[in-house]
Design an enzyme around this catalytic site. Structure first.
Site, short mmCIF file in Angstrom:
data_model
loop_
_atom_site.label_atom_id
_atom_site.label_comp_id
_atom_site.label_asym_id
_atom_site.label_seq_id
_atom_site.Cartn_x
_atom_site.Cartn_y
_atom_site.Cartn_z
N LYS A 57 -1.23 41.73 40.60
CA LYS A 57 -0.96 43.09 41.07
C LYS A 57 -0.27 43.85 39.95
O LYS A 57 0.59 43.29 39.26
CB LYS A 57 -0.05 43.01 42.31
N SER A 105 0.32 47.46 50.26
CA SER A 105 0.04 48.11 48.99
C SER A 105 -0.76 47.25 48.01
O SER A 105 -1.35 47.78 47.08
CB SER A 105 1.35 48.51 48.31
N SER A 117 3.06 44.09 52.45
CA SER A 117 2.01 44.40 51.47
C SER A 117 1.19 43.23 50.98
O SER A 117 0.22 43.43 50.25
CB SER A 117 2.60 45.11 50.27
N1 GLN Z 1 3.50 49.59 53.86
C1 GLN Z 1 4.90 49.41 53.60
C2 GLN Z 1 5.43 50.58 52.81
O1 GLN Z 1 4.72 51.49 52.63
C3 GLN Z 1 5.12 48.11 52.89
C4 GLN Z 1 4.86 48.17 51.44
C5 GLN Z 1 5.10 46.87 50.74
O2 GLN Z 1 5.23 45.82 51.36
N2 GLN Z 1 5.19 46.98 49.42
O3 GLN Z 1 6.54 50.61 52.38
#
Ligand code: GLN
Length: 493
Positions: free
Chosen positions: A77, A152, A176
């Site tokens: 990532k 994400s 994420s």
């Molecule tokens: N969807 C969540 C957010 O927008 C989690 C994101 C993540 O785990 N990096 O913060």
């Protein structure tokens, strides 16, 4: 039979010299060139670097010095620093940033012999659940390009789902890893906080950020976690514990009821009316399978988890607003081309460098930390965070793992939740609690909608229960084949 494109399967073929690391790297690069234009899973592909690492893996093998994953292609990532390679965090702010050193988990996977083929697309600074906030365009879901892959870490999830790479890294701050794994039909694990170092992981919310693996199977996740875990004195929250082999429980022989004695907790809060009916029935069918494998189910209750979304959306932005203050145009990345004075340079740099969602989080975070609101929001959120952890401690007296849907719905269409951040945030309702408590959780596919979209089952455990969770998932995957289904955008062969 292990499918040929799993990490375990490829590692065995590499070890038996049925396949060289160079052949595999070339095949991987060819697949990416052919299939990724329709997916946009990669921000950077490092063909030259991958082939050089593959040659080194083949040479190490010839010398008898090959690591356990020598020659296995992976992707990181783009939030994880990779020395000499662009690390963008999905943001214009770091659009041309070349990392000066490797993240700890990147080092670990390198030491195991993996071949890094590239960096994957992601929501900007890991903020999002759909990959629509990336400065480099959205990632498409390999099951249907009109649908989001989740976020994400959507690029890593899509790359594994489309069989571009057999494994990839992600980071999970509020879901994420698990939510995109669920939406793309693969397996993803968020380990216990502190098991894998955050050194070299570009910070979003430091008390929640957790690196972890994506792969087709739980067994492959265990192999990747073996290389990612371990104490790192450079991260003050990294845990100094004895090294574990996360595959050890998986190898134990098992009879017809391999999960005999396992108590599965079913929180009533995870089985409410808000769940998509196709998700609900796939989860029920998975639970029936677990009972066939010998497990029993018990009702539990987690009354405070309904507060996890509001708590998270105070704490995560608060930490983000502090962490992201370092992007000032002086030290890293983008700087505005024209400005009047220093304050104007900061303003223009941040206005140009950050996208709308990142700005929203910085505004919210700065607000909840400001004098006069700190007690009302930030401090209160920290107290409720403790109540959520207390709920789980109580539940662990009654069960060994907790199951439920990873996300309340399957993948949604691009644009469906884009103009309503609250709807988007609610997609994380089941994943966030494990970040607030720091306990481990995994998502794996357990069915499909009639429209052909994957459905994910979440398996949560108590602190350091990674081996148990992975074993539970592995036994399920030995009895079912949801994880072996290949999406249309993976092409033929
Ligand atoms: N969807 C969540 C957010 O927008 C989690 C994101 C993540 O785990 N990096 O913060």
């Amino acid at each position: 039979m292990t499918a040929p494109r799993t990490i375990a399967g490829l590692a065995a073929r590499l070890a038996a010299r049925e396949l060289s690391a160079v052949e595999l790297a070339q095949d991987t690069l060819d697949r990416i060139a052919r299939l990724d234009p329709a997916l946009n899973a990669f921000v950077t592909v490092d063909a030259e670097g991958a082939l050089a690492q593959a040659r080194a893996a083949d040479e190490a093998r010839a010398r008898g010095a090959a690591g356990p994953l020598a020659g296995v292609p992976i992707a990181h990532k783009d939030v994880l620093m990779t020395a000499g390679l662009k690390t963008t965090c999905g943001s214009r702010m770091l659009g041309n940033f070349v990392a000066p050193y490797d993240a700890h988990v990147v080092e670990g996977l390198k030491r195991a012999g993996t071949v890094l083929v590239g960096k994957t697309n992601m929501d900007e600074f890991a903020m999002g659940s759909s990959n629509e906030t990336s400065a480099f365009g959205p990632v498409k879901n390999p099951w249907n390009p009109a649908y989001v892959p989740g976020g994400s870490s959507g690029g890593s999830a899509a790359a594994v789902a489309a069989r571009l790479v057999p494994g990839a890294t992600g980071t999970d701050t509020g879901g994420s890893i698990r939510q995109p794994a669920s939406l793309t039909g693969i397996c993803g694990l968020k380990p216990t906080y502190g098991i894998a170092s955050r050194y070299g992981l570009i910070a979003f919310a430091s008390s929640l950020d957790t690196p972890g693996p994506f792969a087709q199977t739980a067994e492959d996740c265990a192999l990747l976690l073996n290389a990612m875990a371990g104490h790192d004195p450079r991260d003050s929250t990294s845990l100094d514990r004895p090294v574990e082999d996360y595959t050890r429980t998986l190898r134990a022989a098992a009879g017809a009821k391999p999960l005999e004695g396992l108590r599965i907790g079913l929180p009533k809060e995870y089985f409410g009316a808000g769940n998509d009916p196709e998700v609900a029935s796939a989860i029920d069918a998975a639970l029936a399978e677990f009972r066939r494998l010998g497990a029993t189910t018990v009702d539990v209750t987690l009354p405070a988890v309904k507060l996890s979304v509001p708590v998270y959306y105070v704490i995560a932005p608060a930490e983000a607003s502090s962490n992201l203050s370092r992007f000032d145009g002086v030290r890293y990345g983008h700087r505005a081309a024209r400005y009047d004075d220093l304050a104007d340079m900061y303003r223009r740099t941040r206005a140009e460098g950050f996208g709308a969602e990142v700005k929203r989080r910085i505004l919210v975070g700065t607000y909840v930390l400001s004098h006069g609101y700190y007690d009302a929001y930030y401090l209160k959120a920290q107290k409720v965070r403790r109540l959520i952890a207390n709920d789980f401690s109580r539940a662990w007296g009654e069960c060994d793992v907790i199951m439920g849907p990873t996300a309340p719905s399957p993948a949604f269409r691009f644009g469906d939740k884009g103009d309503d951040p609250v709807q988007m945030y609610l997609n994380d309702i089941f994943t966030i609690a494990a970040n607030l408590t720091g306990a481990p959780a995994l998502s794996m596919p357990c069915g499909f909608t009639k429209g052909g979209l994957p459905i994910g089952l979440q398996v949560q455990g108590n602190y350091f229960a990674e081996s148990l969770i992975l074993n539970v998932a592995h036994r399920y995957q030995q009895a079912t084949d949801w994880h072996a289904r290949v999406p249309p955008l993976a092409g033929q062969g």
